[in-house]
Write an enzyme that holds these catalytic residues in place. Structure first.
Site, short mmCIF file in Angstrom:
data_model
loop_
_atom_site.label_atom_id
_atom_site.label_comp_id
_atom_site.label_asym_id
_atom_site.label_seq_id
_atom_site.Cartn_x
_atom_site.Cartn_y
_atom_site.Cartn_z
CG HIS A 64 -1.82 -1.13 1.35
ND1 HIS A 64 -2.25 -1.61 2.57
CD2 HIS A 64 -2.40 -1.90 0.41
CE1 HIS A 64 -3.07 -2.63 2.37
NE2 HIS A 64 -3.17 -2.84 1.07
CE LYS A 73 1.71 3.55 5.86
NZ LYS A 73 1.15 2.41 5.12
CE1 TYR A 133 -0.35 2.68 9.25
CE2 TYR A 133 -0.91 0.59 10.27
CZ TYR A 133 -1.18 1.58 9.35
OH TYR A 133 -2.28 1.48 8.52
CG ASP A 172 -4.37 -5.78 -0.17
OD1 ASP A 172 -4.34 -4.59 -0.53
OD2 ASP A 172 -4.13 -6.13 1.01
#
Length: 187
Positions: A64, A73, A133, A172
């Protein structure tokens, strides 16, 4: 003295971060983020959003990214074990299209800092995993993009022998391959 060790990977800007853990008979304590320590390591970051997910074994999330609002991140695991992957999509990077992956778990307590300009994904290796995250930009659903986990443009060596079945979201499963869209960051 810092409670953190910052190790830059073979991809510039992508770090593995380990922190001191203070154990005693009651349990443990550790810092997971300290602005001063991160700045001293050259990571001058501003986090604006925290995310958490829980997934079962075999779940593969990714690869992603956000197109116009790239997110840095700082990723870590609260419970379980994952194989975490970042792919460099920065057009002017000497490591363009290269990937880095490592196991992050509740046992090793490693963190990975993935800077803006990367695609990101992970495969759950334990019965379940809780993944958390921090992000440097907000999530913009209209801006999301991705590539399939098995995109031959990257040749990621996922530890598929550690799972019986891959579990992917419909989103996905349907991302276009890099060769079809060639989205890259122009930095």
């Amino acid at each position: 003295m810092s409670n953190f060790t910052f190790t830059e990977t073979n991809i510039k800007g992508l770090y593995i971060i380990e922190q001191k853990i203070f154990n005693d008979s009651r349990g443990y304590f550790m810092e997971t983020y300290n602005e001063k320590a991160f700045k001293e390591a050259g990571l001058n970051l501003k986090f604006v959003q925290d995310n958490q997910s829980k997934s079962k074994k075999g779940v593969l999330r990714g690869l992603h990214f956000q197109k116009r609002h790239p997110q840095g991140k700082l990723v870590r695991i609260l419970k379980g074990e994952v194989f975490d992957v970042a792919v460099d999509l920065r057009k002017n990077s000497p490591t363009f299209k290269q990937w880095y992956g490592c196991i992050i778990s509740e046992e090793n307590r490693k963190q990975m800092y993935i800077p803006e300009g990367f695609a990101h994904g992970f495969l759950v290796l334990s019965d379940e995993a809780e993944f958390i995250y921090k992000c440097t930009d907000l999530y913009h659903p209209e801006d999301e993009g991705g590539y399939p986990w098995d995109d031959s443009s990257f040749n990621i060596e996922w530890p598929l022998d550690r799972v019986e079945e891959l579990l992917l979201s419909e989103k996905d499963k349907n991302y276009p391959y890099f060769r079809e869209t060639a989205f890259i960051y122009d930095f």
